[in-house]
Design a protein around this motif. Sequence first.
Motif, PDB file in Angstrom:
ATOM      1  N   GLN A  26      46.769  36.592  42.415  1.00 18.77           N
ATOM      2  CA  GLN A  26      46.436  35.741  43.547  1.00 18.77           C
ATOM      3  C   GLN A  26      44.976  35.284  43.539  1.00 18.77           C
ATOM      4  O   GLN A  26      44.677  34.181  43.996  1.00 18.77           O
ATOM      5  N   ASN A  30      40.031  38.661  40.532  1.00 24.37           N
ATOM      6  CA  ASN A  30      40.754  39.782  39.936  1.00 24.37           C
ATOM      7  C   ASN A  30      41.102  39.514  38.477  1.00 24.37           C
ATOM      8  O   ASN A  30      41.101  40.429  37.649  1.00 24.37           O
ATOM      9  N   ARG A  52      48.329  31.922  41.168  1.00 23.83           N
ATOM     10  CA  ARG A  52      48.438  31.222  42.445  1.00 23.83           C
ATOM     11  C   ARG A  52      47.442  30.063  42.570  1.00 23.83           C
ATOM     12  O   ARG A  52      47.798  28.979  43.058  1.00 23.83           O
ATOM     13  N   ARG A 130      51.485  41.733  41.241  1.00 21.16           N
ATOM     14  CA  ARG A 130      50.657  41.009  42.204  1.00 21.16           C
ATOM     15  C   ARG A 130      49.792  41.978  43.004  1.00 21.16           C
ATOM     16  O   ARG A 130      50.165  43.124  43.227  1.00 21.16           O
ATOM     17  N   GLU A 131      48.637  41.478  43.457  1.00 20.08           N
ATOM     18  CA  GLU A 131      47.740  42.324  44.227  1.00 20.08           C
ATOM     19  C   GLU A 131      48.403  42.840  45.506  1.00 20.08           C
ATOM     20  O   GLU A 131      48.170  43.983  45.905  1.00 20.08           O
ATOM     21  N   ARG A 132      49.216  42.014  46.152  1.00 23.82           N
ATOM     22  CA  ARG A 132      49.737  42.376  47.473  1.00 23.82           C
ATOM     23  C   ARG A 132      50.929  43.325  47.402  1.00 23.82           C
ATOM     24  O   ARG A 132      51.004  44.282  48.175  1.00 23.82           O
ATOM     25  N   TYR A 133      51.857  43.107  46.472  1.00 26.36           N
ATOM     26  CA  TYR A 133      53.046  43.979  46.468  1.00 26.36           C
ATOM     27  C   TYR A 133      53.531  44.343  45.071  1.00 26.36           C
ATOM     28  O   TYR A 133      54.631  44.874  44.895  1.00 26.36           O
ATOM     29  N   GLN A 136      58.274  43.134  41.155  1.00 28.90           N
ATOM     30  CA  GLN A 136      59.589  43.193  41.795  1.00 28.90           C
ATOM     31  C   GLN A 136      60.548  44.007  40.926  1.00 28.90           C
ATOM     32  O   GLN A 136      60.315  44.230  39.738  1.00 28.90           O
ATOM     33  N   SER A 157      47.520  52.900  45.714  1.00 27.11           N
ATOM     34  CA  SER A 157      47.360  51.524  45.243  1.00 27.11           C
ATOM     35  C   SER A 157      46.029  51.354  44.520  1.00 27.11           C
ATOM     36  O   SER A 157      44.971  51.738  45.025  1.00 27.11           O
ATOM     37  N   ASN A 159      43.304  48.705  42.441  1.00 26.29           N
ATOM     38  CA  ASN A 159      42.919  47.325  42.190  1.00 26.29           C
ATOM     39  C   ASN A 159      43.445  46.909  40.819  1.00 26.29           C
ATOM     40  O   ASN A 159      43.563  47.713  39.901  1.00 26.29           O
TER      41      ASN A 159
END
Length: 400
Positions: A26, A30, A52, A130-133, A136, A157, A159
Motif C-alpha cells: 500500500q 514500505n 496500490r 499487504r500491510e493491513r491484513y 489471503q 504483526s 512491519n
Amino acid sequence: MSGSGTDKTKSGFDLAGPIVILVEPQLGENIGMAARAMGNFALTRLRIVNPRDGWPNISAQRAASGADHILDHVELFDTVEQAVADCTLLFATTARAHDQAKPVVGPEAAAREMAGQTAAGGTVGILFGRERYGLQNEEVGLANRIITFPVNPGFASLNLAQAVLLIGYEWFKLATEGALPFSMPERSEPASQHQMQAFFDNLVRELDKVEFLRPAEKRETMLVNLRNIFTRMDSTKQDMHTLHGVVMAIAEGRKGPAKGGVLDGAQATRLRALLAEHGQGALPSESGTVRGLARLLRRNPTDAERIMWQALTRDRRFAGQFKRQTPVGRHIPDFVSFVHRIAIELINPGETDLIVRDRAARQAWLETRGYRVVTMGVADVEGDLAAELDRLESCLPGSS
C-alpha cells in the motif's frame, strides 16, 4: 567519507538468492524499506503485485536509502499467480494460522530449504502480504510452505520491511557461513611471559613502597589475585608498555621524575630487555611502542646514565653535542651525537644474552651508517669518569 555502515568503495556479495514478492503493497515507503533490507543481505530480485500507488514511486526511492539497484530492476505483475509461475519452491509469510495442511517453518529452517533448492537450480519465491491484513487464504494456498516468526503472540504483526529483513538475515547468514564483515585488528603481538613478569615486578615494587600488600599473612593471596587480573587480559606488548608507563606516572606524581626517579641496575636491565625483545623484527608501524619505552628509560635514568649525562652537558668538550635516548632510525642508543656521528652505549653488569645481541645488532646497524659506537661499563663510569671522558674525547673527529 562512507556513511554509518555503507561503504561504496567495497564490493558486495553476488549471490543467487530467493525472490521477494510483495503482494499489493500500500505504501511506497514500505517498498523502499523492504528494498533496503534486501540490499543489507544481498537479495536483489524484487517482484511487486499490483502496488496500490502505482510504479515507479518516488516515496519508495527515498525510503530505499541507496538500494536503487534493486528498485531499478523491479518486476511488476497483475496477479500473484503470474508472479509465482516460475517458482519451484514457494513460501508464504504470515503471522496468522490459515488452517491449511502444509508445513510451517521458521526463518532459519526456511533458509536451509531455500539454499538447497537454489543450489539445485530451482527458483525460490517468498510471498509477503499487504500491510493491513497480509495474505489471503487462496494466496497462502499457492505456497509449498508457510513461514512464521517466533514473536510475542499478543503482538505478532511485523512491519513489511522487518519481515523481509528477518528472512534475508537468516538466508544471508547461511549463505556466507555467518562471516562478519570485520574483526578486531591485531595492532601488537601478544605479550610474552617475560614482559608480563617485568611489569608485575615493577607493580609489586611500587605497591610495597606504599605498603599496599598488607597484612603480611595475606600478601601471597593478594599477589595471586593481582596477577590473575592481568593474565586474564590476554595482553599485548603495547598493553604492557602502556601499563608500565601508567604505574611509573602514578608512582612519580604529576611532574614525573625530573627531580628523581633513578633506576637501579636491575631495573634498567629489565627495561632494556623489554626494549630489546620488542625491537627484534619490529615493523615500522610499531616504532611508536619502541619510542614509548625509550621515553620511559630516558625519564628514569640509572645512576651511571645521570652521571654521564651531567658530564656531557657541563663539560665544554661535549656540551650541546649529545642527546639522551634519542632514536636513530628505529634504534635508540644511550647517548648520540649527530654532529660527530658518535653513539655511546653503557653496559650494565649482569645483562642478558638478549640485550647483548640487541646491542651488537644496533652497533652493526649504526656503523654501516657512519656512526662510531663507544661502549662504556657502568662500573668504569661510576669509578673513573674522567678517564672515560678522555677516552670519548679521543674519539671525536680531529682528535690526535
